[in-house]
Every structure is written in structure tokens, then in C-alpha cells.
Design an enzyme around this catalytic site. Structure first.
Site, PDB file in Angstrom:
ATOM      1  N   SER A   6      19.621  96.733  83.943  1.00 47.12           N
ATOM      2  CA  SER A   6      18.440  96.911  83.100  1.00 47.12           C
ATOM      3  C   SER A   6      17.455  95.771  83.306  1.00 47.12           C
ATOM      4  CB  SER A   6      18.894  96.937  81.641  1.00 47.12           C
ATOM      5  OG  SER A   6      17.789  96.836  80.785  1.00 47.12           O
TER       6      SER A   6
ATOM      7  N   TYR B 224      23.781  92.531  74.765  1.00 46.18           N
ATOM      8  CA  TYR B 224      23.649  93.690  75.658  1.00 46.18           C
ATOM      9  C   TYR B 224      23.165  93.249  77.038  1.00 46.18           C
ATOM     10  CZ  TYR B 224      21.552  97.770  77.887  1.00 46.18           C
ATOM     11  OH  TYR B 224      21.204  98.732  78.804  1.00 46.18           O
TER      12      TYR B 224
ATOM     13  N   LYS C 154      24.989  93.183  80.990  1.00 48.13           N
ATOM     14  CA  LYS C 154      24.441  93.756  82.229  1.00 48.13           C
ATOM     15  C   LYS C 154      24.444  92.702  83.341  1.00 48.13           C
ATOM     16  CE  LYS C 154      23.839  97.875  80.938  1.00 48.13           C
ATOM     17  NZ  LYS C 154      24.585  98.953  81.572  1.00 48.13           N
TER      18      LYS C 154
HETATM   19  P1  NAD Z   1      23.726 107.245  76.936  1.00 49.34           P
HETATM   20  O1  NAD Z   1      24.360 106.656  75.726  1.00 49.34           O
HETATM   21  O2  NAD Z   1      23.012 108.527  76.757  1.00 49.34           O
HETATM   22  O3  NAD Z   1      24.798 107.411  78.099  1.00 49.34           O
HETATM   23  C1  NAD Z   1      25.945 106.607  78.203  1.00 49.34           C
HETATM   24  C2  NAD Z   1      27.133 107.540  78.330  1.00 49.34           C
HETATM   25  O4  NAD Z   1      28.315 106.744  78.428  1.00 49.34           O
HETATM   26  C3  NAD Z   1      27.314 108.452  77.115  1.00 49.34           C
HETATM   27  O5  NAD Z   1      27.503 109.770  77.567  1.00 49.34           O
HETATM   28  C4  NAD Z   1      28.562 107.918  76.435  1.00 49.34           C
HETATM   29  O6  NAD Z   1      29.289 108.954  75.769  1.00 49.34           O
HETATM   30  C5  NAD Z   1      29.310 107.320  77.613  1.00 49.34           C
HETATM   31  N1  NAD Z   1      30.246 106.256  77.250  1.00 49.34           N
HETATM   32  C6  NAD Z   1      30.049 105.212  76.404  1.00 49.34           C
HETATM   33  N2  NAD Z   1      31.141 104.437  76.357  1.00 49.34           N
HETATM   34  C7  NAD Z   1      32.044 104.986  77.203  1.00 49.34           C
HETATM   35  C8  NAD Z   1      33.359 104.639  77.589  1.00 49.34           C
HETATM   36  N3  NAD Z   1      33.970 103.568  77.083  1.00 49.34           N
HETATM   37  N4  NAD Z   1      33.988 105.427  78.486  1.00 49.34           N
HETATM   38  C9  NAD Z   1      33.379 106.516  79.006  1.00 49.34           C
HETATM   39  N5  NAD Z   1      32.143 106.915  78.661  1.00 49.34           N
HETATM   40  C10 NAD Z   1      31.479 106.137  77.778  1.00 49.34           C
HETATM   41  O7  NAD Z   1      22.762 106.135  77.550  1.00 49.34           O
HETATM   42  P2  NAD Z   1      21.731 106.233  78.751  1.00 49.34           P
HETATM   43  O8  NAD Z   1      20.402 105.915  78.199  1.00 49.34           O
HETATM   44  O9  NAD Z   1      21.952 107.467  79.515  1.00 49.34           O
HETATM   45  O10 NAD Z   1      22.183 104.955  79.590  1.00 49.34           O
HETATM   46  C11 NAD Z   1      23.053 105.046  80.702  1.00 49.34           C
HETATM   47  C12 NAD Z   1      23.241 103.662  81.295  1.00 49.34           C
HETATM   48  O11 NAD Z   1      21.968 103.138  81.664  1.00 49.34           O
HETATM   49  C13 NAD Z   1      23.860 102.657  80.330  1.00 49.34           C
HETATM   50  O12 NAD Z   1      24.736 101.838  81.066  1.00 49.34           O
HETATM   51  C14 NAD Z   1      22.674 101.865  79.855  1.00 49.34           C
HETATM   52  O13 NAD Z   1      23.024 100.554  79.479  1.00 49.34           O
HETATM   53  C15 NAD Z   1      21.797 101.851  81.108  1.00 49.34           C
HETATM   54  N6  NAD Z   1      20.380 101.655  80.795  1.00 49.34           N
HETATM   55  C16 NAD Z   1      19.753 102.476  79.902  1.00 49.34           C
HETATM   56  C17 NAD Z   1      18.415 102.247  79.587  1.00 49.34           C
HETATM   57  C18 NAD Z   1      17.710 103.111  78.571  1.00 49.34           C
HETATM   58  O14 NAD Z   1      16.663 102.689  78.053  1.00 49.34           O
HETATM   59  N7  NAD Z   1      18.188 104.316  78.258  1.00 49.34           N
HETATM   60  C19 NAD Z   1      17.713 101.209  80.204  1.00 49.34           C
HETATM   61  C20 NAD Z   1      18.381 100.398  81.130  1.00 49.34           C
HETATM   62  C21 NAD Z   1      19.730 100.626  81.423  1.00 49.34           C
END
Ligand code: NAD
Ligand code: UDP
Length: 343
Positions: free
Chosen positions: A126, A150, A154
């Protein structure tokens, strides 16, 4: 021969769009998700939209037995590791949860990859690792200085992956630093489905547009920016997902070299202020979004946006969709699915 990609957290917001794009590009997909922040419905819809047959496994990335099962039962060519928790505020309240799921879960996954000879991995990092940058655009070599647990998780996983990639024969990794993913698939069938009241700008505006919140709180209009509100680099989730297909294409090609771990920004290289986003949303919905000026939110950076030239040079990727399209697609999804997947 068809290549198979494991997407941990693949049922989530970004993951479901990645699964769509991978299937559309001819990859086979295996999803491992514990559904703690998603439901199987997203992947069912992806399967319908693509006529594909993604394999869906319920499990936690901290569970070594389930990971070993996934790698033994499926010949995985590359992993996209999205699974994790992502709420900045919660990470300050409950850092142990973040270190456990995001860091221990990743170490566990990489250990299982090692045992099963899987050596290609794309990690969801991120732009939050940059902290509060003094200048933009942000290039990957600028110092990382995450300001909350958080962001720390990362950066830690980036470093762990860099060390593991250097130490293991044939390992190749890409550490993708996302800017602000928003929007939804053009079909209106998949999109973001946050639990409870969201903290982030787009899903909050979507709730106001759906009359589920009375008005948007604009967190500060006295920043040193053109209109006084904070500036971010919003990126359409479909562009972001396509960046992952390019990332996997790259890792599996002879353009990538063994033992290389590259950091790559994925953004549009354009900054938009909160007021600009609000105006674009009003144009997309065709009605006014009520708002009020609220105090600044603690820890907010005034302005930053990406320099994504490395993504273009290395992966041949650049974002295509503009802010108007991001708002239109986000609203299309949210107005068709006011209760998300109904999970
Ligand atoms: P999201 O919460 O929709 O997706 C994360 C998924 O991981 C979910 O389906 C959740 O059920 C699953 N999950 C959580 N803990 C778990 C575990 N212990 N075992 C298996 N599955 C698990 O979030 P997103 O927005 O799709 O983000 C996906 C990734 O991208 C994350 O790592 C997040 O940190 C990163 N990210 C997101 C953003 C944002 O703004 N959305 C920005 C930068 C990075
Ligand atoms: N923001 C806002 N009201 C909200 C949510 C966010 O004014 O209800 C602002 C926030 O202060 C920031 C921008 O919108 O300047 C983007 O916030 P978001 O949480 O979506 O992304 P992040 O700050 O994590 O990059």
C-alpha cells in the site's frame, strides 16, 4: 498449458476484480479466503460473468495445514497474496490482530510456498508505507515511514518477502503499492461491500448517495491545497486488477529474473481533492451529495499521488480510467446492490 494462480483473500473487493481479470485473460484461479470480510457470492458472480470455474476454498492463511492442502491439490504457478485486514483505525486499537493476520499469515503462506516449490508471488502492499510524504509524485525509492500498525505490517511483509526472495532459488516477487482503489466492475455485479460504516471516502459517499448516511463529513478544508481539502490518487479497481494480470504475466515470463523483488506503485499519477471527488460523484448520480466541513482526521497526509513509471516500464501497465468513470462505476454497483452481497 493453462497457468494457475492462487489468490489469497480473492473473494474480497480487490481480489474479486483480480479473479475476474485473471479468468478473462485465460488463467485458472484458486481462491483461499476465510470470508471474514467477504462472502462466496462475489466469486459465484465472477464465475457467472466469465463462464469460468474458479476453485474456492474456505480457510485462514494462518493455518499451515490448509495451505499445504491447497498447494498439494493444485499445481500453483504464482500466488497473489491479498488476504489480510486493512482498517487503519482498528490497527491502532488492536495492533496484535494486524501483526498476527497480516505478518504471521504472510510468513505462514511463504513457508508453505517454500515447502511446495512455488516461487512466484505478488504482494498487496500500500502507498500507506510512505507515511506523510513531503513531495509528490511518489517514486518507489522514496523512504518508507508508515505511521500506524497497518502500514507497519505492509512494510514488514515487503521486507520479509525481499529477504525470502533473495534466499530461495528461483523466487521472484512483486510488491505492489496500491494508491486508493475505488470503483467497481462495469457489470455492476461485483464491487466493494464494507462491513458497518466505512471510514474511506468512496464507500462513505456511496452510503450518503443511498440515503444510508445523512451527509459526508469532509475532514478539513484548511489544508495547503488548491481548495483546502486533501488530495489522493484514486485508481479504478479494474485498472488495479489488470495491473495484477500484468504482474503475473511478468513473473512467469523470461523478462523477470530469479531472486528479484521489485516494488511497484500502482496509481494514476493524478491527484484529486475531496471536493473534486464530491463534484464527480454528483455528476455520476445526478443529484447533490450533502456534506459538512468537519475537523481534520488525525494522521491524514495533506496530499500525495503516484509516479507509476516503473509499472509502465516493467509491466507495460498504466491506468486507463478517469475519476468520472470511477464514480459512475462505483455508483452503478452501489445503486444496484444497496446492501452489497447481503452477507
Ligand atoms: P477486503 O477486505 O475486501 O479483502 C481481503 C480479503 O481477505 C477478504 O475477502 C477477507 O475475507 C480475506 N481475509 C482476511 N483475513 C484472512 C485470513 N486470515 N485468511 C484468509 N482470508 C482472509 O480488502 P481489499 O480492499 O480487497 O484489500 C485486499 C488487499 O489489498 C489487502 O491486503 C489490503 O491491505 C490491500 N490494500 C487495500 C487497499 C484498499 O484501499 N482497499 C489499499 C492498499 C492495499
Ligand atoms: N475523507 C473525508 N471524509 C470521509 C472519509 C475520508 O473527508 O468520510 C477524506 C480523508 O480525510 C482523505 C480522503 O478523503 O483526505 C481519502 O480518505 P480515504 O480514507 O478514502 O483514503 P486514505 O486517507 O486512507 O488515503
Amino acid at each position: 498449458m493453462t497457468k494457475t494462480i492462487l489468490a489469497t483473500g480473492g473473494a474480497g473487493y480487490i481480489g474479486s476484480h483480480i479473479c475476474y481479470e485473471l479468468l478473462a485473460a485465460g488463467y485458472q484461479v484458486v481462491v483461499l479466503d476465510d470470508f471474514s470480510n467477504s462472502s462466496a457470492e462475489s466469486i459465484k458472480r465472477v464465475a457467472r460473468l466469465t463462464n469460468g470455474a474458479p476453485v474456492l476454498i474456505k480457510g485462514d492463511v494462518r493455518d499451515a495445514a490448509i495451505l499445504d492442502h491447497v498447494f498439494s491439490e493444485n499445481r500453483i504457478d504464482a500466488v497473489i497474496h491479498l488476504a489480510g485486514v486493512k482498517a487503519v483505525g482498528e490497527s491502532v486499537q488492536n495492533p496484535q490482530k494486524y501483526y498476527d493476520i497480516n505478518v504471521s499469515g504472510s510468513v505462514n503462506l511463504f513457508g508453505s510456498m517454500q515447502r511446495h516449490g512455488v516461487s512466484n508471488v505478488v504482494f498487496s502492499s500500500s502507498a500507506t508505507v510512505y507515511g506523510i510524504p513531503e513531495i509528490s509524485p511518489l517514486t518507489e525509492d522514496m523512504p518508507a515511514n508508515p505511521l500506524n500498525p497497518y502500514g507497519q505490517t505492509k512494510l514488514m511483509v515487503e521486507n520479509i518477502l525481499r529477504d525470502m526472495t533473495a534466499a530461495n532459488p528461483h523466487w521472484r516477487s512483486l510488491l505492489l503499492r496500491y494508491f486508493n482503489p475505488v470503483g467497481a466492475h462495469a457489470s455492476g455485479q461485483i464491487g466493494e461491500d464494507p462491513n458497518g460504516i466505512p471510514d474511506n471516502l468512496f464507500p462513505y459517499i456511496a452510503m450518503v448517495a443511498n440515503k444510508k448516511q445523512p451527509k459526508l463529513n469532509v475532514f478539513g478544508d484548511d489544508y495547503d491545497t488548491a481548495d483546502g481539502t486533501c488530495i489522493r490518487d484514486y485508481i479504478h479497481v479494474v485498472d488495479l486488477a489488470r495491473g495484477h494480470v500484468k504482474a503475473v504475466d511478468y513473473l512467469l515470463s523470461d523478462r523477470a529474473t530469479d531472486n528479484s523483488a521489485e516494488m511497484v506503485n500502482l496509481g494514476t499519477d493524478q491527484g484529486s481533492s475531496v471536493f473534486q471527488v464530491l463534484k464527480a460523484w454528483e455528476a455520476a448520480c445526478g443529484f447533490e451529495i450533502p456534506y459538512r466541513i468537519a475537523p481534520r482526521r488525525a494522521g491524514d497526509a495533506p496530499a500525495y499521488y503516484a509516479d507509476s513509471r516503473r509499472a509502465k516500464a516493467l509491466l507495460g501497465w498504466q491506468a486507463e480510467y478517469d475519476l468520472a468513470r470511477m464514480c459512475a462505476d462505483h455508483w452503478h454497483w452501489q445503486s444496484k446492490n444497496p446492501d452489497g452481497y447481503g452477507k
